[in-house]
Design an enzyme around this catalytic site. Structure first.
Site, PDB file in Angstrom:
ATOM      1  CB  VAL A 282       0.669  -7.537  -1.546  1.00  0.00           C
ATOM      2  CG1 VAL A 282      -0.597  -8.355  -1.357  1.00  0.00           C
ATOM      3  CG2 VAL A 282       1.578  -7.713  -0.339  1.00  0.00           C
TER       4      VAL A 282
ATOM      5  CE1 TYR B  17      20.784 -17.470  11.584  1.00  0.00           C
ATOM      6  CE2 TYR B  17      18.438 -17.492  11.129  1.00  0.00           C
ATOM      7  CZ  TYR B  17      19.660 -18.129  11.123  1.00  0.00           C
ATOM      8  OH  TYR B  17      19.757 -19.414  10.676  1.00  0.00           O
TER       9      TYR B  17
ATOM     10  CE  LYS C 178       2.573  -1.325   6.002  1.00  0.00           C
ATOM     11  NZ  LYS C 178       1.594  -2.240   6.570  1.00  0.00           N
TER      12      LYS C 178
ATOM     13  CB  CYS D 288       5.585  -5.813   6.723  1.00  0.00           C
ATOM     14  SG  CYS D 288       4.839  -5.922   5.086  1.00  0.00           S
TER      15      CYS D 288
HETATM   16  N1  LIG Z   1       5.225  -6.068   0.898  1.00  0.00           N
HETATM   17  C1  LIG Z   1       5.028  -7.133   1.675  1.00  0.00           C
HETATM   18  O1  LIG Z   1       5.896  -7.960   1.886  1.00  0.00           O
HETATM   19  C2  LIG Z   1       3.673  -7.345   2.296  1.00  0.00           C
HETATM   20  C3  LIG Z   1       3.354  -8.604   2.836  1.00  0.00           C
HETATM   21  C4  LIG Z   1       2.107  -8.791   3.408  1.00  0.00           C
HETATM   22  C5  LIG Z   1       1.191  -7.747   3.460  1.00  0.00           C
HETATM   23  N2  LIG Z   1       1.541  -6.534   2.956  1.00  0.00           N
HETATM   24  C6  LIG Z   1       0.536  -5.467   2.995  1.00  0.00           C
HETATM   25  O2  LIG Z   1      -0.054  -5.373   1.711  1.00  0.00           O
HETATM   26  C7  LIG Z   1      -0.375  -4.010   1.412  1.00  0.00           C
HETATM   27  C8  LIG Z   1       0.314  -3.593   0.126  1.00  0.00           C
HETATM   28  O3  LIG Z   1       1.706  -3.635   0.333  1.00  0.00           O
HETATM   29  P1  LIG Z   1       2.745  -3.539  -0.878  1.00  0.00           P
HETATM   30  O4  LIG Z   1       4.092  -3.764  -0.312  1.00  0.00           O
HETATM   31  O5  LIG Z   1       2.271  -4.404  -2.004  1.00  0.00           O
HETATM   32  O6  LIG Z   1       2.545  -2.010  -1.297  1.00  0.00           O
HETATM   33  P2  LIG Z   1       3.093  -1.247  -2.596  1.00  0.00           P
HETATM   34  O7  LIG Z   1       3.333   0.134  -2.180  1.00  0.00           O
HETATM   35  O8  LIG Z   1       4.197  -2.048  -3.222  1.00  0.00           O
HETATM   36  O9  LIG Z   1       1.868  -1.299  -3.607  1.00  0.00           O
HETATM   37  C9  LIG Z   1       0.664  -0.602  -3.429  1.00  0.00           C
HETATM   38  C10 LIG Z   1       0.169  -0.161  -4.801  1.00  0.00           C
HETATM   39  O10 LIG Z   1      -1.164   0.328  -4.692  1.00  0.00           O
HETATM   40  C11 LIG Z   1      -1.332   1.373  -5.632  1.00  0.00           C
HETATM   41  N3  LIG Z   1      -2.530   2.122  -5.255  1.00  0.00           N
HETATM   42  C12 LIG Z   1      -2.728   2.966  -4.206  1.00  0.00           C
HETATM   43  N4  LIG Z   1      -4.002   3.398  -4.185  1.00  0.00           N
HETATM   44  C13 LIG Z   1      -4.631   2.812  -5.227  1.00  0.00           C
HETATM   45  C14 LIG Z   1      -5.963   2.842  -5.706  1.00  0.00           C
HETATM   46  N5  LIG Z   1      -6.928   3.538  -5.092  1.00  0.00           N
HETATM   47  N6  LIG Z   1      -6.259   2.127  -6.807  1.00  0.00           N
HETATM   48  C15 LIG Z   1      -5.301   1.382  -7.418  1.00  0.00           C
HETATM   49  N7  LIG Z   1      -4.032   1.307  -7.001  1.00  0.00           N
HETATM   50  C16 LIG Z   1      -3.703   2.016  -5.914  1.00  0.00           C
HETATM   51  C17 LIG Z   1      -0.028   2.129  -5.542  1.00  0.00           C
HETATM   52  O11 LIG Z   1       0.192   2.910  -6.689  1.00  0.00           O
HETATM   53  C18 LIG Z   1       0.982   0.971  -5.417  1.00  0.00           C
HETATM   54  O12 LIG Z   1       1.454   0.552  -6.676  1.00  0.00           O
HETATM   55  C19 LIG Z   1       0.056  -3.207   2.649  1.00  0.00           C
HETATM   56  O13 LIG Z   1      -1.040  -3.072   3.498  1.00  0.00           O
HETATM   57  C20 LIG Z   1       1.095  -4.096   3.284  1.00  0.00           C
HETATM   58  O14 LIG Z   1       1.200  -3.893   4.676  1.00  0.00           O
HETATM   59  C21 LIG Z   1       2.737  -6.324   2.358  1.00  0.00           C
END
Ligand SMILES: NC(=O)c1ccc[n+]([C@@H]2O[C@H](COP(=O)([O-])OP(=O)(O)OC[C@H]3O[C@@H](n4cnc5c(N)ncnc54)[C@H](O)[C@@H]3O)[C@@H](O)[C@H]2O)c1
Length: 440
Positions: free
Chosen positions: A11, A257, A269, A266
């Site tokens: 994200v 589907y 969790k 997502c």
């Molecule tokens: N992946 C998706 O498709 C998606 C879609 C919508 C919403 N989300 C939500 O967005 C959020 C992030 O998801 P993601 O898939 O991008 O996660 P991710 O695990 O790919 O990325 C999170 C990043 O944050 C970094 N991080 C953690 N603590 C930190 C800090 N204090 N300072 C700086 N960096 C830090 C980690 O090292 C990691 O690189 C989650 O809450 C998820 O539910 C994800």
């Protein structure tokens, strides 16, 4: 605008790159030095179609930068996006430690007005906790610097993330003060030139909207999966049923589907977290409990079919498996059905050769030096020495295989298709046994 994105994952990196694409100055922070090193050297740590070009273009234009330096990152942006992970805690609730640690860092290092924007998926009430975390740090410093807290949940889909961010269906903004709303409107104006997409609401409704969206989508999938199993018992075809109900505009075709279960970072969790939120508030979310149960069972449906065909004991059997990622166009393996399926095949004594266009490195990282799991460089190569083929992710490149070659390669020519990729007539005409989900 000057923007900091805290957390440079799926994200954060997509958001940062797309915001830079609209002319903003963006600094992406991550605590993972390896991730930042890869980005600084021109690489991309994740597989996301089109992201490499957007990142490269904006780095070259000097609008997109990466750092591991927390103080530098906090002082850079007026808008501070928090886009860190919110993995499930042991009790299913969202673990807020990364979000709150990011909020504390902002409070510790800010020297002027900030809009702290929660983009991570977080339970209702988190904005209050973020506010308290920032305030506690400011109090400890004896500072009274103004700031706003905004909830701006992200709805992008992995595999189509850049497009989703650039052309969103809607932009949900939970905010309570005019200055923050003014800035968020200005920030998102370039993304909604065609028509108004910003939905401004209170913080709690914005936080709940994200969970409601994912829970609804997961519900549609589990509903169809249960009807698929019923279709098998009744001799109906879930594909025809899907078309029959999807044509009703009140229902629509999306997310109907049947398959071998939903996965990813997502849905599993977020369904869990919403169930926990409901329980904590004294409202048992009975539908969602059933959605989760149905999905857990569905991840094993393909192995159930394998067992029905080959027997309980699969010792000495070897399976080709196409598709490891939880869905096509991503290398994300979080909660992927393939992990459950592979583990269950191992438990029953079988071995596996897997092929996936992009998720094999990630799978190697997860399974380590597992001798029972081998990898193929091409889909057909995975079939060498295999008893049968399992299809777990519906990558486009699997859609039109040479069924004659599959028949010749498999010892017992059977395909277990967990994603209903083929018209059943085609493999059957080639002499293959073809078992899919919810189709006779
Ligand atoms: N992946 C998706 O498709 C998606 C879609 C919508 C919403 N989300 C939500 O967005 C959020 C992030 O998801 P993601 O898939 O991008 O996660 P991710 O695990 O790919 O990325 C999170 C990043 O944050 C970094 N991080 C953690 N603590 C930190 C800090 N204090 N300072 C700086 N960096 C830090 C980690 O090292 C990691 O690189 C989650 O809450 C998820 O539910 C994800």
């Amino acid at each position: 605008m000057k923007i900091t994105v805290v957390g440079t994952g799926y994200v954060g990196l997509v958001s940062g790159a797309c915001l830079a694409e609209m002319g903003n100055d963006v600094l992406c922070l991550d605590l993972d030095p390896e991730k930042i090193r890869v980005l600084k050297e021109g690489g991309i740590p994740i597989h996301e179609p089109g992201l490499d070009q957007v990142v490269a273009r904006n780095v070259a234009a000097g609008r997109l930068h990466f750092t591991t330096n927390v103080q530098e990152a906090v002082q850079f942006g007026t808008i501070q996006f928090i886009a860190v992970g919110t993995p499930p805690d042991e009790d299913g609730s969202a673990d807020l430690q990364y979000v709150l640690s990011a909020a504390r860092a902002i409070g510790r290092h800010m020297t002027d007005y900030k809009v702290v924007v929660d983009k991570s998926t977080v339970p209702v009430g988190t904005a209050d906790k973020v506010k308290a975390a920032v305030q506690a740090e400011l109090d400890a410093r004896g500072e009274a610097i103004p700031y706003s807290v905004v909830s701006n949940p992200e709805f992008l889909k992995e595999g189509a993330a850049v497009d989703d961010f650039m052309r969103p269906d809607r932009i949900v903004v939970g905010a309570e003060d005019d200055q923050a709303i003014f800035l968020m409107k200005a920030l998102y104006a370039p993304f909604q030139r065609n028509h108004e997409k910003l939905l401004i609401m209170d913080l709690r409704s914005a936080e709940l909207t994200k969970y409601a969206a994912n829970a609804m989508l997961a519900t549609r999938i589990s509903f169809m999966n249960e009807l698929a199993l019923l279709s098998e018992s009744l001799g109906a075809d879930i594909e025809l049923v899907r078309q029959g109900i999807g044509s009703d505009p009140r229902i629509g075709y999306h997310f109907l589907y049947a398959g071998c279960g939903y996965g990813g970072s997502c849905f599993p969790k977020d369904v869990k977290a919403l169930i926990k939120t409901g329980a904590d508030a004294g409202h048992a979310l009975r539908v969602l409990n059933a959605v989760e149960d149905a999905n857990d069972a569905q991840k094993l449906v393909l192995v159930d079919k394998v067992v029905a065909h080959f027997g309980e004991d699969l010792s000495g059997k070897h399976f080709a498996l196409w598709g490891l990622a939880f869905k096509p166009n991503t290398d994300d393996m979080r909660e992927a059905p393939s992990r459950v399926i592979i583990a269950e095949l191992f438990r029953r004594g079988a071995t596996v050769t897997a092929y996936d266009p992009v998720a094999m490195d990630e799978t190697r990282r997860i399974f380590g030096d597992e001798p029972r799991l081998r990898y193929a460089e091409r889909p057909m190569q995975a079939l060498d020495g295999a008893d049968a083929l399992l299809i777990v992710t519906e990558w486009k490149e699997f859609r039109s295989p040479d069924f004659g070659v599959i028949k010749a390669k498999l010892k017992s020519p059977v395909i277990f298709d967990g994603r209903n990729v083929f018209d059943p007539q085609l493999p059957r005409e080639a002499g293959l046994t073809y078992l899919s989900i919810g189709r006779p």
